[in-house]
Design a protein around this motif. Structure first.
Motif, PDB file in Angstrom:
ATOM      1  N   GLY A 129       0.829  -1.216   0.000  1.00  0.00           N
ATOM      2  CA  GLY A 129       0.000   0.000   0.000  1.00  0.00           C
ATOM      3  C   GLY A 129       0.851   1.248   0.000  1.00  0.00           C
ATOM      4  O   GLY A 129       0.600   2.197  -0.757  1.00  0.00           O
ATOM      5  N   TRP A 130       1.873   1.262   0.829  1.00  0.00           N
ATOM      6  CA  TRP A 130       2.783   2.409   0.904  1.00  0.00           C
ATOM      7  C   TRP A 130       3.470   2.641  -0.436  1.00  0.00           C
ATOM      8  O   TRP A 130       3.520   3.776  -0.924  1.00  0.00           O
ATOM      9  CB  TRP A 130       3.821   2.162   2.002  1.00  0.00           C
ATOM     10  CG  TRP A 130       4.914   3.166   2.048  1.00  0.00           C
ATOM     11  CD1 TRP A 130       4.892   4.384   2.657  1.00  0.00           C
ATOM     12  CD2 TRP A 130       6.219   3.045   1.443  1.00  0.00           C
ATOM     13  NE1 TRP A 130       6.106   5.022   2.474  1.00  0.00           N
ATOM     14  CE2 TRP A 130       6.926   4.227   1.735  1.00  0.00           C
ATOM     15  CE3 TRP A 130       6.835   2.045   0.691  1.00  0.00           C
ATOM     16  CZ2 TRP A 130       8.231   4.435   1.296  1.00  0.00           C
ATOM     17  CZ3 TRP A 130       8.130   2.253   0.246  1.00  0.00           C
ATOM     18  CH2 TRP A 130       8.824   3.440   0.554  1.00  0.00           C
ATOM     19  N   TYR A 131       3.968   1.562  -1.048  1.00  0.00           N
ATOM     20  CA  TYR A 131       4.714   1.715  -2.293  1.00  0.00           C
ATOM     21  C   TYR A 131       3.808   2.158  -3.441  1.00  0.00           C
ATOM     22  O   TYR A 131       4.178   3.031  -4.226  1.00  0.00           O
ATOM     23  CB  TYR A 131       5.441   0.411  -2.635  1.00  0.00           C
ATOM     24  CG  TYR A 131       6.506   0.574  -3.696  1.00  0.00           C
ATOM     25  CD1 TYR A 131       7.568   1.450  -3.517  1.00  0.00           C
ATOM     26  CD2 TYR A 131       6.450  -0.150  -4.876  1.00  0.00           C
ATOM     27  CE1 TYR A 131       8.545   1.603  -4.489  1.00  0.00           C
ATOM     28  CE2 TYR A 131       7.427  -0.008  -5.852  1.00  0.00           C
ATOM     29  CZ  TYR A 131       8.467   0.867  -5.648  1.00  0.00           C
ATOM     30  OH  TYR A 131       9.426   1.017  -6.613  1.00  0.00           O
ATOM     31  N   HIS A 132       2.616   1.596  -3.531  1.00  0.00           N
ATOM     32  CA  HIS A 132       1.669   2.055  -4.554  1.00  0.00           C
ATOM     33  C   HIS A 132       1.329   3.537  -4.334  1.00  0.00           C
ATOM     34  O   HIS A 132       1.261   4.310  -5.300  1.00  0.00           O
ATOM     35  CB  HIS A 132       0.391   1.225  -4.541  1.00  0.00           C
ATOM     36  CG  HIS A 132       0.479  -0.089  -5.253  1.00  0.00           C
ATOM     37  ND1 HIS A 132       1.096  -0.259  -6.482  1.00  0.00           N
ATOM     38  CD2 HIS A 132      -0.012  -1.312  -4.927  1.00  0.00           C
ATOM     39  CE1 HIS A 132       0.995  -1.521  -6.863  1.00  0.00           C
ATOM     40  NE2 HIS A 132       0.333  -2.185  -5.935  1.00  0.00           N
ATOM     41  N   ALA A 133       1.119   3.936  -3.087  1.00  0.00           N
ATOM     42  CA  ALA A 133       0.790   5.337  -2.790  1.00  0.00           C
ATOM     43  C   ALA A 133       1.961   6.257  -3.141  1.00  0.00           C
ATOM     44  O   ALA A 133       1.760   7.350  -3.691  1.00  0.00           O
ATOM     45  CB  ALA A 133       0.392   5.492  -1.322  1.00  0.00           C
ATOM     46  N   GLN A 134       3.184   5.817  -2.846  1.00  0.00           N
ATOM     47  CA  GLN A 134       4.376   6.598  -3.205  1.00  0.00           C
ATOM     48  C   GLN A 134       4.472   6.756  -4.722  1.00  0.00           C
ATOM     49  O   GLN A 134       4.725   7.850  -5.232  1.00  0.00           O
ATOM     50  CB  GLN A 134       5.646   5.902  -2.683  1.00  0.00           C
ATOM     51  CG  GLN A 134       5.751   5.809  -1.196  1.00  0.00           C
ATOM     52  CD  GLN A 134       6.009   7.141  -0.553  1.00  0.00           C
ATOM     53  OE1 GLN A 134       6.907   7.882  -0.949  1.00  0.00           O
ATOM     54  NE2 GLN A 134       5.215   7.479   0.433  1.00  0.00           N
ATOM     55  N   ASN A 135       4.275   5.649  -5.435  1.00  0.00           N
ATOM     56  CA  ASN A 135       4.343   5.690  -6.896  1.00  0.00           C
ATOM     57  C   ASN A 135       3.246   6.579  -7.467  1.00  0.00           C
ATOM     58  O   ASN A 135       3.489   7.335  -8.418  1.00  0.00           O
ATOM     59  CB  ASN A 135       4.245   4.282  -7.484  1.00  0.00           C
ATOM     60  CG  ASN A 135       5.516   3.486  -7.276  1.00  0.00           C
ATOM     61  OD1 ASN A 135       6.577   4.040  -7.030  1.00  0.00           O
ATOM     62  ND2 ASN A 135       5.401   2.177  -7.360  1.00  0.00           N
ATOM     63  N   SER A 136       2.061   6.504  -6.907  1.00  0.00           N
ATOM     64  CA  SER A 136       0.952   7.337  -7.362  1.00  0.00           C
ATOM     65  C   SER A 136       1.278   8.816  -7.188  1.00  0.00           C
ATOM     66  O   SER A 136       1.066   9.622  -8.099  1.00  0.00           O
ATOM     67  CB  SER A 136      -0.319   6.979  -6.589  1.00  0.00           C
ATOM     68  OG  SER A 136      -1.360   7.875  -6.897  1.00  0.00           O
ATOM     69  N   ALA A 137       1.810   9.163  -6.018  1.00  0.00           N
ATOM     70  CA  ALA A 137       2.152  10.555  -5.742  1.00  0.00           C
ATOM     71  C   ALA A 137       3.239  11.059  -6.682  1.00  0.00           C
ATOM     72  O   ALA A 137       3.218  12.207  -7.127  1.00  0.00           O
ATOM     73  CB  ALA A 137       2.598  10.708  -4.287  1.00  0.00           C
TER      74      ALA A 137
END
Length: 193
Positions: A129-137
């Motif tokens: 979840g953290w990595y997907h959110a980082q990539n999204s941002a």
């Protein structure tokens, strides 16, 4: 003495159950049913991660399905020296999320979760979840765009923005399968009890 033996056997049985992949992995309801334990609930962990980072549960679970097949100790296969001698691994990817050593270290540093382990489901789903959110941002990919989130998960945000994935037909096919699995999980999730 007898109580100690019984507790040891029960403890080992619980640990053995946690250290294997669920048998039915293509149905999200079955995965959650198989891992709804006294000390650990995969569904609760996935839902906590969705609330924390905004990444839908089906995308989180499809990531884990695609990366490790829900195998806690998954690693890339070793290369072969002279075609038959087991040699080095092509990367440091490990665990449910197949996070690389450096990326996992960065996650621990950013989140302060220093005790997190890649072979622990709750820690791995939080990482995803953290990595997907980082990539999204960093890339502007919407958190519900399964196809592009997977490309960025595999390539990293810099590789995704550079378009490294464009010349990798196999990665694009895997991202398509990933998006289909996320869609299947989404449909199934609506019918889970």
């Amino acid at each position: 003495m007898r109580t100690r033996i019984v507790l040891t056997v029960v403890g080992l049985a619980l640990l053995a159950g946690c250290a294997t992949a669920p048998k039915q992995t293509r149905n999200i309801c079955a995965v959650f049913d198989q891992r709804d334990g006294l000390f650990s609930s995969w569904q609760s962990a996935a839902e906590r991660t969705e609330k924390k980072y905004g990444v839908p549960v089906p995308i989180l679970m499809a990531t884990m399905y695609t990366e490790s097949g829900f195998q806690p100790y998954a690693r890339p296969p070793r290369t072969k020296l002279f075609g038959f001698i087991p040699w080095t691994r092509p990367s440091t990817a490990y665990g449910y999320s197949q996070a690389l050593d450096g990326t996992w270290d960065h996650y621990q540093s950013q989140t302060g979760n220093w005790t997190a382990r890649r072979a622990n489901f709750a820690d791995a789903i939080d990482f995803i979840g953290w990595y997907h959110a980082q990539n999204s941002a960093e890339t502007g990919i919407p958190l519900n765009d399964a196809y592009n989130l997977y490309l960025a998960y595999y390539s990293g945000p810099t590789g995704y923005k550079r378009g490294d994935w464009r010349s990798n037909g196999q990665l694009q096919q895997t991202a398509q399968k990933f998006a289909r699995m996320a869609g299947t999980y989404q449909q199934q999730l609506q019918g889970c009890d």
